[in-house]
Design a protein around this motif. Sequence first.
Motif, PDB file in Angstrom:
ATOM      1  N   ILE A 127       0.847  -1.188   0.000  1.00 35.02           N
ATOM      2  CA  ILE A 127       0.000   0.000   0.000  1.00 35.02           C
ATOM      3  C   ILE A 127       0.885   1.240   0.000  1.00 35.02           C
ATOM      4  O   ILE A 127       1.840   1.308   0.794  1.00 35.02           O
ATOM      5  N   PRO A 128       0.604   2.223  -0.841  1.00 35.85           N
ATOM      6  CA  PRO A 128       1.391   3.466  -0.793  1.00 35.85           C
ATOM      7  C   PRO A 128       1.347   4.078   0.611  1.00 35.85           C
ATOM      8  O   PRO A 128       0.302   4.067   1.274  1.00 35.85           O
ATOM      9  N   THR A 129       2.467   4.604   1.071  1.00 38.16           N
ATOM     10  CA  THR A 129       2.550   5.086   2.449  1.00 38.16           C
ATOM     11  C   THR A 129       1.649   6.283   2.716  1.00 38.16           C
ATOM     12  O   THR A 129       1.292   6.531   3.872  1.00 38.16           O
ATOM     13  N   ASP A 130       1.262   7.017   1.669  1.00 35.66           N
ATOM     14  CA  ASP A 130       0.396   8.178   1.874  1.00 35.66           C
ATOM     15  C   ASP A 130      -1.078   7.852   1.659  1.00 35.66           C
ATOM     16  O   ASP A 130      -1.931   8.744   1.697  1.00 35.66           O
ATOM     17  N   ALA A 131      -1.406   6.574   1.430  1.00 29.60           N
ATOM     18  CA  ALA A 131      -2.798   6.196   1.166  1.00 29.60           C
ATOM     19  C   ALA A 131      -3.574   6.044   2.471  1.00 29.60           C
ATOM     20  O   ALA A 131      -3.104   5.372   3.397  1.00 29.60           O
ATOM     21  N   PRO A 132      -4.773   6.636   2.583  1.00 30.83           N
ATOM     22  CA  PRO A 132      -5.619   6.378   3.747  1.00 30.83           C
ATOM     23  C   PRO A 132      -6.162   4.956   3.693  1.00 30.83           C
ATOM     24  O   PRO A 132      -6.435   4.428   2.608  1.00 30.83           O
ATOM     25  N   VAL A 133      -6.295   4.319   4.868  1.00 34.47           N
ATOM     26  CA  VAL A 133      -6.696   2.910   4.931  1.00 34.47           C
ATOM     27  C   VAL A 133      -7.994   2.769   5.712  1.00 34.47           C
ATOM     28  O   VAL A 133      -8.134   3.299   6.829  1.00 34.47           O
ATOM     29  N   VAL A 134      -8.935   2.065   5.113  1.00 36.92           N
ATOM     30  CA  VAL A 134     -10.202   1.704   5.766  1.00 36.92           C
ATOM     31  C   VAL A 134     -10.142   0.201   6.033  1.00 36.92           C
ATOM     32  O   VAL A 134      -9.880  -0.586   5.113  1.00 36.92           O
TER      33      VAL A 134
END
Length: 382
Positions: free
Chosen positions: A196-203
């Motif tokens: 996952i890209p480090t700047d991506a928000p995760v749900v």
Amino acid sequence: MRRRPRVLNFLGRLSRQGGVQIVVRNLLEGLDTGRFESHVCTIRPYSEDERVEALGEHHWHSLHHAGGYSPAVRWRIVRDLRRLIHSIAPDVIHAHSGLAWYAMAAMRGSGARGILEVHDAPSSRRVSWGNNQIEAWGLRHAGWRALVHSTEVRSDLAGFANIASEDIDYLPLGIDTQHFAAPEIDAGAWKRGHGIPTDAPVVFYAARLVPTKNLRLFVETARRVVEVLPAARFVVAGAGPQQAEIEALAARLGLAEQLLLIGPRYGQTLVDAFNACDVYLSTSDYEGFGLTAVEAMASGKPVVATAVGGLMDIVVPGETGWLAPAGDADGLARRVEGLLRNPAEAQSLGRAGRQRARDQFDVARLVAGIESLYADRAAFTA
């Protein structure tokens, strides 16, 4: 010297996945075995993966049944459980909805008193109509005492069994809130480890991949959010028979990169997943309680959930998260999108949720309540 009250906890299995099993494991780990002589009996054999030795000093029993449930097999389960009950002579038998009828049949004449832990409302149909009728009879006529964990289950059970609500013990479930409030991990490293890209928000969602958890609704909600926030990632921890179906749906909707199924997570790996996410999303059609929502709150995360069952007791809208009607992908997506766009609100709801989890849903409160119930039931047999 008066002996310790002897308690037999009876259930189907003791795995590390599944609501009832997690509840029992939490109870056994915290139970004061200096105060109670604790026996645990499962229908299925224990497996190495269950790590029962880590749960404390209990007497372990199994009926060693691992196959189907023909009438002959059911009779053998009652027979073998009856032999065990007469061998150990428990003061209290603690059974769980759906399987309690075995204990009701096996304990006759033993002098023990029963506690029926009802995890789901009878109207949810999670337990068969016939089993619900037998359990209702036990509550009305055989001296069993009901224990529930949500106000919705208490109200529904009272109506179904034709008993007074005040005759039903209500104890919210609990978790080790300190365990989930461990120091935050390096979320960036966790994301990189899962592609996952480090700047991506995760749900995040922790759930068995079964119909009642409605992973299709989770995917539909993800599609709506990704349309306006394409960087968002949706992660599910769990296993179950719907995995291939959910993966195919995600691919068909163009979410192959945005939705990840990472398999079951236990212990610290589950804590890490909660700590790495930004929002917890529960899309269940029904929850007798909703333990993972409490775990998310204890981790300091806002919860967006369907307004079903025990989740309505756990999530305080506008204070610890938001609720939307069951099946409402648009409503869930709006709430998730709002929190991802407003990190300050998400953090505020998360802080309040963590405090609520500590105050209302710590496992120490649950264990103390059940120990009090055991003592009361055992005194009744004296």
